[in-house]
Design a protein around this motif. Structure first.
Motif, mmCIF file in Angstrom:
data_model
loop_
_atom_site.group_PDB
_atom_site.id
_atom_site.type_symbol
_atom_site.label_atom_id
_atom_site.label_comp_id
_atom_site.label_asym_id
_atom_site.label_seq_id
_atom_site.Cartn_x
_atom_site.Cartn_y
_atom_site.Cartn_z
ATOM 1 N N MET A 1 1.004 -1.495 0.283
ATOM 2 C CA MET A 1 -0.129 0.304 0.077
ATOM 3 C C MET A 1 0.903 1.228 0.130
ATOM 4 O O MET A 1 0.886 1.818 -0.743
ATOM 5 N N ARG A 2 1.828 1.365 0.810
ATOM 6 C CA ARG A 2 2.563 2.588 0.498
ATOM 7 C C ARG A 2 3.430 3.038 -0.409
ATOM 8 O O ARG A 2 3.410 3.363 -0.962
ATOM 9 N N VAL A 5 1.811 5.451 -2.658
ATOM 10 C CA VAL A 5 2.315 6.843 -2.367
ATOM 11 C C VAL A 5 3.810 7.126 -2.932
ATOM 12 O O VAL A 5 4.176 7.936 -3.489
ATOM 13 N N ASN B 88 -12.760 15.232 3.861
ATOM 14 C CA ASN B 88 -11.914 14.933 3.141
ATOM 15 C C ASN B 88 -10.434 14.805 2.626
ATOM 16 O O ASN B 88 -9.809 14.507 1.322
ATOM 17 N N LEU B 90 -9.671 17.612 0.737
ATOM 18 C CA LEU B 90 -9.212 17.686 -0.895
ATOM 19 C C LEU B 90 -8.984 19.721 -0.847
ATOM 20 O O LEU B 90 -9.073 20.101 -1.645
ATOM 21 N N MET B 116 -0.134 8.245 3.050
ATOM 22 C CA MET B 116 -1.082 6.632 3.268
ATOM 23 C C MET B 116 -2.383 7.409 3.602
ATOM 24 O O MET B 116 -3.699 6.826 3.086
ATOM 25 N N ILE B 119 -5.079 8.744 1.490
ATOM 26 C CA ILE B 119 -5.485 8.374 0.691
ATOM 27 C C ILE B 119 -6.291 7.232 1.446
ATOM 28 O O ILE B 119 -7.504 6.474 0.823
ATOM 29 N N ASN B 120 -6.284 6.693 3.009
ATOM 30 C CA ASN B 120 -7.012 5.703 3.021
ATOM 31 C C ASN B 120 -8.401 6.312 3.574
ATOM 32 O O ASN B 120 -9.695 6.511 3.761
ATOM 33 N N ARG B 122 -9.761 9.669 2.457
ATOM 34 C CA ARG B 122 -10.426 9.642 1.450
ATOM 35 C C ARG B 122 -11.828 8.718 0.725
ATOM 36 O O ARG B 122 -12.698 8.454 1.037
ATOM 37 N N ARG B 123 -10.823 6.789 1.310
ATOM 38 C CA ARG B 123 -11.585 6.281 1.034
ATOM 39 C C ARG B 123 -13.188 6.473 1.716
ATOM 40 O O ARG B 123 -13.709 5.837 1.617
ATOM 41 N N MET B 125 -13.451 9.033 3.502
ATOM 42 C CA MET B 125 -15.325 9.512 3.043
ATOM 43 C C MET B 125 -15.619 10.020 1.659
ATOM 44 O O MET B 125 -14.800 9.874 0.628
ATOM 45 N N LEU B 127 -17.257 11.207 -1.657
ATOM 46 C CA LEU B 127 -18.482 12.316 -1.768
ATOM 47 C C LEU B 127 -19.038 12.889 -2.956
ATOM 48 O O LEU B 127 -18.818 11.331 -3.805
ATOM 49 N N SER B 199 -18.900 5.637 -4.940
ATOM 50 C CA SER B 199 -18.599 6.228 -3.271
ATOM 51 C C SER B 199 -18.515 4.991 -2.726
ATOM 52 O O SER B 199 -17.697 4.453 -2.294
ATOM 53 N N VAL B 202 -15.867 1.171 -2.529
ATOM 54 C CA VAL B 202 -14.731 2.299 -1.588
ATOM 55 C C VAL B 202 -14.358 1.600 -0.623
ATOM 56 O O VAL B 202 -14.093 2.370 1.072
ATOM 57 N N ASP C 169 -11.193 15.538 -8.560
ATOM 58 C CA ASP C 169 -11.996 15.853 -6.606
ATOM 59 C C ASP C 169 -12.585 14.541 -6.920
ATOM 60 O O ASP C 169 -12.098 13.655 -5.996
ATOM 61 N N TYR C 172 -9.678 11.708 -6.834
ATOM 62 C CA TYR C 172 -9.269 11.566 -5.101
ATOM 63 C C TYR C 172 -10.327 10.936 -3.584
ATOM 64 O O TYR C 172 -9.393 10.798 -3.279
ATOM 65 N N SER C 173 -11.417 11.138 -4.316
ATOM 66 C CA SER C 173 -12.060 11.080 -3.894
ATOM 67 C C SER C 173 -12.477 9.608 -3.577
ATOM 68 O O SER C 173 -13.717 8.628 -2.477
ATOM 69 N N LEU C 174 -11.721 8.796 -4.348
ATOM 70 C CA LEU C 174 -11.862 7.186 -4.357
ATOM 71 C C LEU C 174 -11.140 7.051 -3.697
ATOM 72 O O LEU C 174 -10.245 5.717 -3.462
ATOM 73 N N GLY C 175 -9.824 8.026 -3.380
ATOM 74 C CA GLY C 175 -8.688 7.537 -2.741
ATOM 75 C C GLY C 175 -7.554 7.168 -3.895
ATOM 76 O O GLY C 175 -6.951 6.247 -3.526
ATOM 77 N N ALA C 176 -7.836 6.905 -5.008
ATOM 78 C CA ALA C 176 -6.734 7.283 -5.812
ATOM 79 C C ALA C 176 -5.678 8.215 -5.261
ATOM 80 O O ALA C 176 -5.685 9.523 -5.367
#
Lengths: 296, 289, 282
Positions: A1-2, A5, B88, B90, B116, B119-120, B122-123, B125, B127, B199, B202, C169, C172-176
């Motif tokens: 996972m890291r 990033v 989140n 943004l 990370m 990213i987690n 945002r997952r 949350m 949107l 949404s 995920v 956005d 991103y909000s899906l975690g990409a």
């Protein structure tokens, strides 16, 4: 996972360095040209280089005045020809023309913009040069080969037309419609509105566009070279030959290796072009960005 | 059998006997869907957000309760959307933004997190934006995109996930024949439900809806509202809304904001019926909006 | 009172005249190239290398120049894309809206775009001397790559800036991560990239001043990077300066070929834009 990033960061780093490196090109270019032209400054002062009109490379005399004068004259002629035509065309397309008309004019401008400079050169030698030598020049002077400053100016003028038209159109469309409506509702005709409201509103933008076109004209090489006559003298009339800086560089690249100071002189010519074009571009782009921002 | 969406009563039983009786191995097989009480609770402490010179959010203190619909109301420009975007992270993509204070998700601060964690976060949350915003790809790929990004490549698994969440968003029946057509061909109401399914795929803890129904026709927005009411059994939903009536219909908990400040917050009944603050009273009576 | 209507009419006539002048220019250029080039055109011209005595009017063609141009421009376009796609992605996705660095970068690329190709040529030439390179295919590729990168970046950036921020956005909000949005972004701006590539290639293939110093000229097709390469614009330029009529004719034929290539690229570019982006306004 890291890992994801990390990948994101590494890619960012790579992309940043690509961007930074390609930006450095401006600096490297300037520095490279300066270093190569430095030897000429040891032998001659900057004033002598720029304002002497004696060009005898074999005797070590490098006066750039004829070339600078030629460049300026050709550019002035081109701008005088291109600006009215392109401004009128742009106003017509934005304010008057119906969409159908635009549909035919835009592709024509596209073609004009896409044609390579050597094609313009061929066109110049086929049409413009004979036109001047056979028809136009005999009315004013005794004799002209046709390979003249005027020919170069005309060819160059047509070459910068599409750039000017597209910039003008962009700028004129940035004027909000309310402004036009306000003027028209006061009883002004369409042309009066255009003249005193639209064009007045965007004068800085239009000026910037002209500066940009000038910088494009300054550097144009092959087309001009093919029709300008290439005589290192200060041009005396529209019908005498001239010798702009880009043509000088292009014509002599083969010989310059034999004489170190000659090479330095030509690199100096390139440096002049680089600096002038850089400044013109910077100024006009900054103004144009502001115009653009007003739209958004 | 533990349904993921008992309230929606997915039409699983009749039509898919094969999966009946066992938990469908979804996104993460080890995933415990039943979250404990308070596990998706958000606490905001002294939150300040500046964008360049502007002070957008001022000293925000509030709690978003677990598995409830929280409506953020207030006149436009009061910072509701910025608040959501802070949740989140943004806001990070806005030039010149400064965030101070703490936003605690299950006791962990998300303001100072990076890499990370973001990213987690945002997952977690999900949107839903004002205008439905399908990605430029097919319906299937839209829902699968998030899972693929998070490393699920198995096609059968993806298909199961896509179907499951399209069903959850009430879209499956309408699109099952054309999963490979571009998402932009859907009607705008369908697009919004697609975004919801995307949404959900995920597996978020929260659903952040930024005026999610304002671009929709009345029927589609009613569908979305009903979906939200069903979904709140498992998700904490934060809705920014422009229309008071919508808030009246769905809210369990209300936050009233004005000019970047939280004026009043509390259970819906209390805020709507007995507003404590003058400003809230005025807003609710419609003297400004 | 009458005056203002007379003025209106006068300027309308002038404007139509100016627009017609544009057509006249395009028409006369195309006509002169076509009429001169068509007579000189033959199958041999584009399928044969220059034979012995080519430059005094004997037989042969300019296949060397066509192939040389394709080599130079093809390689430069590939290299250029390799650099400019990441740069455009960086400017539009990694950097935030309104970022200072993005502003400066865009300004710099615009300036680079404006620098005349003769200066690129001169600069490339000094670099080649510095590294001890002779005029060669490699030199031409290097200079044209430098020349083409700002054109690529400018035109693609124009497209990428239209890319709706909300889609980013949403991803991103899906975690990409930012990098992972590249698929979404590329898919959306692919037609723009195609058009930008076609138009930039059109510009690069017609550029003579850049390759004059660096790629040189030769009668054969280069077989390695260190050999000189002929290019179409130079084929036109050099042969036109010959006093012999047959050689001049070949210049016209080469000009015709060059014009056709550029026109096809330009029309293709426009077609791609119109076909794949419905709401794009010119």
């Amino acid at each position: 996972m890291r890992f994801r990033v990390l990948k994101d960061k590494v890619a960012g780093g790579v992309m940043f360095s690509l961007t930074a490196l390609s930006l450095l090109l401006v600096v490297v270019m300037g520095a490279g040209l300066y270093m190569k032209s430095a030897p000429i400054f040891d032998e001659h002062g900057l004033g002598e280089l720029l304002f002497s009109s004696s060009w005898k490379p074999m005797r070590g005399e490098f006066g750039f005045l004829p070339f600078i004068a030629g460049t300026i004259w050709v550019t002035v002629i081109a701008v005088v020809i291109a600006v009215p035509i392109s401004l009128l065309t742009a106003v017509f397309l934005v304010e008057y023309a119906r969409p159908v008309t635009r549909k035919y004019v835009f592709p024509a401008l596209d073609i004009l913009a896409a044609l390579p400079s050597v094609i313009y050169g061929v066109w110049g030698t086929l049409l413009i040069v004979p036109f001047i030598s056979d028809w136009l020049a005999p009315r004013f002077v005794d004799f002209s080969t046709g390979y003249t400053m005027l020919a170069a100016g005309i060819v160059l003028g047509v070459m910068i037309l599409p750039l000017l038209v597209s910039l003008f159109i962009e700028i004129i469309t940035s004027v909000p419609g309310e402004l036009r409506e306000a003027s028209i509702s006061l009883g002004a005709t369409r042309w009066q509105t255009t003249k005193s409201v639209v064009i007045r509103d965007v004068r800085p933008g239009l000026a910037a566009a002209v500066v940009l076109a000038v910088s494009r004209a300054l550097g144009e090489t092959i087309a001009v070279l093919m029709v300008c006559g290439n005589l290192p003298e200060i041009p005396r009339s529209l019908f005498s030959a001239c010798y702009p800086i880009p043509a000088l560089i292009a014509n002599n690249y083969g010989e310059m290796l034999s004489l170190p100071s000659y090479e330095a002189a030509l690199m100096f010519a390139a440096l002049i072009l680089f600096v002038v074009v850089l400044l013109f571009n910077l100024i006009s782009r900054v103004i144009l960005y502001r115009v653009e921002k007003n739209v958004a | 059998m533990k349904h993921l969406f008992p309230a929606i009563s997915l039409p699983f039983e009749g039509r898919r006997p094969a999966t009946a009786g066992k938990v469908i191995p979804l996104f993460r097989p080890d995933h415990k869907f039943e979250r404990g009480e308070g596990e998706s609770e958000l606490v905001v402490e002294n939150l300040n957000v500046h964008i360049k010179q502007q002070h957008i959010l001022k000293e925000i203190n509030l709690t978003i309760p677990d598995k409830k619909i929280t409506c953020v109301i207030g006149p436009s420009g009061c910072g509701k959307s910025t608040l959501l975007k802070t949740f989140n992270r943004l806001v990070d993509s806005v030039e010149g933004v400064r965030v101070s204070g703490r936003v605690l998700l299950n006791g962990e601060d998300i303001v100072g997190s990076g890499g990370m964690e973001i990213i987690n976060l945002r997952r977690k949350m999900g949107l839903i934006s004002q205008k439905p915003c399908p990605l430029p790809m097919s319906i299937f790929d839209n829902v699968a995109y998030g899972c693929r990004v998070h490393g699920i490549r198995n096609w059968r698994k993806l298909r199961m996930i896509v179907r499951h969440y399209l069903e959850a968003a009430g879209l499956w029946e309408e699109v099952k024949e054309r999963l490979n057509t571009p998402a932009t061909r859907l009607s705008i109401g369908q697009q919004q439900r697609l975004c919801l399914a995307r949404s959900l795929a995920v597996e978020p803890h929260f659903i952040l809806a930024d005026e999610a129904t304002s671009a929709l026709d009345p029927i589609s927005s009613k569908t979305i509202e009903e979906l939200f009411i069903k979904l709140k059994q498992h998700y904490s939903i934060v809705m920014v809304t422009h229309t008071l009536r919508q808030a009246l219909r769905v809210a369990d908990h209300v936050i009233f904001m004005y000019l970047g400040q939280v004026i009043e917050t509390g259970p819906a009944e209390q805020v709507f019926n007995h507003p404590a603050d003058k400003l809230t009273q005025k807003y609710l009576s419609g003297s400004f909006s | 009172m009458k005056l203002k209507f007379a003025e209106e009419r006068l300027f309308k006539v002038l404007m139509i005249g100016a627009t017609l002048a544009v057509f006249a220019f395009v028409g006369s250029i195309i006509y002169s190239i076509l009429s001169k080039g068509w007579g000189a055109m033959s199958w041999d011209m584009i399928t044969k290398l220059p034979g012995g005595g080519f430059y005094v009017g004997k037989e042969g063609g300019f296949l060397n120049a066509i192939v040389g141009s394709v080599y130079v421009v093809g390689a430069s376009a590939a290299l250029g894309l390799l650099v400019s796609i990441p740069v455009v992605f960086y400017l539009n996705v990694y950097l935030k809206r309104g970022s200072r660095f993005a502003y400066v970068a865009r300004l710099a690329y615009d300036v680079l775009f404006g620098i005349p190709s003769i200066v690129y040529g001169a600069f490339g030439f000094t670099i080649m001397i510095y590294f001890g390179l002779k005029t060669s295919l490699l030199g031409g590729i290097i200079v044209i790559t430098l020349l083409i990168i700002p054109i690529f970046i400018r035109s693609m950036d124009e497209v990428a800036r239209q890319f709706p921020r909300e889609i980013l956005d949403a991803a991103y909000s899906l975690g990409a991560t930012r990098l992972e949005t590249i698929r979404v972004v590329l898919r959306q701006i692919a037609p723009g990239i195609a058009t930008a590539t076609l138009l930039s290639v059109g510009r690069a293939i017609g550029d003579a001043a850049g390759v004059m110093f660096t790629a040189g000229y030769t009668d054969s097709i280069p077989t390695s990077l260190s050999q000189p390469a002929a290019t179409l614009p130079l084929a036109v330029f050099f042969q036109l300066s010959s006093p012999i009529k047959e050689v001049q004719d070949r210049a016209y034929a080469a000009a015709l070929v060059l014009t056709l290539i550029v026109l096809v690229l330009s029309i293709l570019g426009r077609y791609v834009t119109n076909r794949f982006s419905k709401h794009k306004l010119k």
